[in-house]
Write an enzyme that holds these catalytic residues in place. Structure first.
Site, PDB file in Angstrom:
ATOM      1  N   ASN A  86      98.080  87.476  69.663  1.00 56.44           N
ATOM      2  CA  ASN A  86      98.379  87.787  71.069  1.00 56.44           C
ATOM      3  C   ASN A  86      97.134  87.608  71.927  1.00 56.44           C
ATOM      4  OD1 ASN A  86      96.868  90.384  71.140  1.00 56.44           O
ATOM      5  ND2 ASN A  86      98.390  90.939  69.584  1.00 56.44           N
ATOM      6  N   PRO A 106     102.572  98.024  59.263  1.00 52.21           N
ATOM      7  CA  PRO A 106     102.423  99.488  59.353  1.00 52.21           C
ATOM      8  C   PRO A 106     101.991  99.867  60.759  1.00 52.21           C
ATOM      9  CG  PRO A 106     100.601  98.520  58.107  1.00 52.21           C
ATOM     10  CD  PRO A 106     101.587  97.408  58.368  1.00 52.21           C
ATOM     11  N   ASP A 107     102.426 101.036  61.235  1.00 51.56           N
ATOM     12  CA  ASP A 107     101.964 101.530  62.537  1.00 51.56           C
ATOM     13  C   ASP A 107     100.684 102.329  62.278  1.00 51.56           C
ATOM     14  OD1 ASP A 107     101.504 102.983  64.936  1.00 51.56           O
ATOM     15  OD2 ASP A 107     103.550 102.505  65.543  1.00 51.56           O
ATOM     16  N   LYS A 114     106.212 107.218  73.210  1.00 48.08           N
ATOM     17  CA  LYS A 114     105.292 106.863  72.105  1.00 48.08           C
ATOM     18  C   LYS A 114     104.390 108.038  71.735  1.00 48.08           C
ATOM     19  CE  LYS A 114     105.277 102.001  73.132  1.00 48.08           C
ATOM     20  NZ  LYS A 114     104.616 100.862  73.719  1.00 48.08           N
TER      21      LYS A 114
HETATM   22  O1  C5P Z   1     104.398 100.962  69.737  1.00 46.91           O
HETATM   23  P1  C5P Z   1     103.357 100.200  70.443  1.00 46.91           P
HETATM   24  O2  C5P Z   1     102.840  99.000  69.676  1.00 46.91           O
HETATM   25  O3  C5P Z   1     103.645  99.818  71.843  1.00 46.91           O
HETATM   26  O4  C5P Z   1     102.144 101.267  70.541  1.00 46.91           O
HETATM   27  C1  C5P Z   1     100.895 100.918  71.011  1.00 46.91           C
HETATM   28  C2  C5P Z   1      99.858 101.812  70.368  1.00 46.91           C
HETATM   29  O5  C5P Z   1     100.062 101.833  68.968  1.00 46.91           O
HETATM   30  C3  C5P Z   1      98.454 101.278  70.553  1.00 46.91           C
HETATM   31  O6  C5P Z   1      97.582 102.382  70.548  1.00 46.91           O
HETATM   32  C4  C5P Z   1      98.246 100.414  69.326  1.00 46.91           C
HETATM   33  O7  C5P Z   1      96.865 100.262  69.018  1.00 46.91           O
HETATM   34  C5  C5P Z   1      98.977 101.216  68.274  1.00 46.91           C
HETATM   35  N1  C5P Z   1      99.589 100.430  67.194  1.00 46.91           N
HETATM   36  C6  C5P Z   1      99.115 100.558  65.917  1.00 46.91           C
HETATM   37  N2  C5P Z   1      99.721  99.877  64.886  1.00 46.91           N
HETATM   38  C7  C5P Z   1     100.748  99.059  65.133  1.00 46.91           C
HETATM   39  C8  C5P Z   1     101.248  98.918  66.433  1.00 46.91           C
HETATM   40  C9  C5P Z   1     100.639  99.613  67.452  1.00 46.91           C
HETATM   41  O8  C5P Z   1      98.152 101.288  65.710  1.00 46.91           O
HETATM   42  N3  C5P Z   1     101.298  98.413  64.134  1.00 46.91           N
END
Ligand code: C5P
Length: 400
Positions: free
Chosen positions: A210, A305-306, A337
């Site tokens: 991105n 993974p988030d 979020k």
């Molecule tokens: O859910 P979204 O991607 O919009 O959330 C954004 C936040 O989550 C940011 O702080 C981003 O760094 C973090 N994020 C993460 N791991 C991911 C996706 C997002 O830490 N896989």
């Protein structure tokens, strides 16, 4: 906010070509709230006039140690006591040598001997003079004695040479002064910050990514360092220089970023997830370059993974701050979020607004907790980062 409010700065100007920048430097320091009194050496007067310095500073300019009238107005001892900081910009090799060896043969070097205030030097000279053994020894000695050496920068010089010896630019000198006064309220704290994009490999030569430049995350790292924190910066691939003093952990994919974050976060006081992490990765990364074929092609993606949610789910979770880049319904999505990921704060920005967010040098944020919202207006990412770090400090101390 004026970062140098009511600070008394004696600006010492010695006789280098960069002295022509002194009026602008005084302007920018006074913009930040400083009171600036200029002190010139006699050779500095060949490059900049006392009258222009007096006009921009609003104070009489001092240039003579042995002038009874000037000494009556504000003598060298009073100036030395008045100063919260003595900044010598430009500091020539000659003035640096005099200060190093304790000479007091003009007003400026005498004030340096007579003051208890911190002294900062912004060297400016020909690159050969800067690299000469004696100048380097003098600089080393002055550093050891606790004087601050700001610069020099490298580049083309007035004499036509190229190399180190240029005085730092005015905004950089103002930034140094501001940093000097910023409270080190984060000293002893460890911050882990994610920044930049991730790259999700498709095959050995292609990837999905991105537009994140990493500028915001790097600015937060710099602001946390300025406030005294030890910073580990887990960064996806970017083209910018990491802040001096940050421990850089370079990664490519979200999986690598996740691995590093989970290893580092348990030891952190604060975790800031500024990275634009790819939500999906390629299910089966091809081991060889995928060849062109007729018609369409399909790539299967699976969820990454988030990272920030996993950090916030740790038993001993650090204070966790996420980001939400949104194009609509900013507050609703950001708060969603915040709750879903169990964050302490979320910094939301509307990336549909031109001139802020991705790749831009400026940004504006609204920082939400479950109970409140703080607005950080459009400003340089450095300034927005400084304010965000302050919001985090304030929020943490209020909730302790
Ligand atoms: O859910 P979204 O991607 O919009 O959330 C954004 C936040 O989550 C940011 O702080 C981003 O760094 C973090 N994020 C993460 N791991 C991911 C996706 C997002 O830490 N896989």
């Amino acid at each position: 906010m004026q970062l140098l409010q009511n600070k008394n700065i004696v600006l010492g100007i010695s006789g280098g070509i960069a002295a022509y920048k002194a009026p602008e430097l005084i302007r920018r320091l006074t913009d930040q709230g400083a009171n600036v009194r200029a002190v010139l050496t006699s050779s500095a007067k060949e490059f900049v006039t006392p009258l222009s310095l007096q006009a921009v500073s609003g104070y009489p300019v001092s240039d003579n140690l042995l002038d009874p009238a000037a000494e009556l107005a504000m003598g060298h001892i009073e100036l030395a006591k008045w100063a919260d900081l003595i900044l010598i910009a430009p500091a020539t090799a000659n003035t640096i040598a005099k200060i190093c060896h304790g000479l007091a043969d003009n007003l400026l070097t005498t004030i340096c001997l007579a003051t208890a205030a911190p002294v900062a030097l912004a060297p400016a000279m020909n690159q050969q003079m800067w690299h000469s053994i004696i100048t380097q020894q003098n600089i080393m000695q002055l550093r050891d004695r606790g004087l601050h050496i700001w610069g020099p920068a490298a580049g083309i010089q007035a004499c036509g040479d190229t190399g180190f010896g240029r005085m730092l630019d005015v905004p950089d000198l103002v930034e140094q002064c501001c940093q000097f006064y910023q409270s080190k309220s984060l000293s002893g704290q460890h911050w882990v910050i994610t920044a930049g994009p991730t790259q999700e490999a498709i095959d050995p030569v292609r990837y999905i990514s991105n537009h994140s430049s990493g500028k915001m995350g790097y600015a937060i790292a710099q602001a946390a360092i300025n406030a005294g924190a030890n910073v580990t910066l887990i960064s996806g691939p970017v083209n910018i220089t990491p802040p001096k003093g940050a421990e850089l952990v370079p990664v490519k994919s979200a999986q690598e970023m996740h691995l590093q974050a989970m290893a580092l976060a348990p030891t952190a006081d604060t975790f800031v997830a500024c990275a634009a992490v790819a939500d999906y990765k390629v299910a089966d990364i091809a081991t060889q370059k995928i060849k062109k074929s007729a018609g369409t092609m399909q790539i299967n993606l699976v969820k990454n993974p988030d990272i920030v949610a996993d950090v916030a789910a740790l038993k001993n979770k650090p204070f966790t701050v996420g980001f939400a880049a949104e194009t609509q319904n900013v507050q609703q999505y950001a708060l969603g979020k915040l709750k879903k990921k169990n964050l302490d704060l979320i910094a939301a920005n509307d990336v549909s607004v031109q001139g802020q967010g991705f790749n831009s040098d400026d940004n504006a944020l609204i920082v939400y907790s479950t109970a409140a919202a703080v607005q950080i207006s459009l400003a340089s990412k450095a300034e927005v980062a400084r304010q965000l770090v302050q919001v985090i400090i304030d929020y943490k101390s209020n909730s302790e």
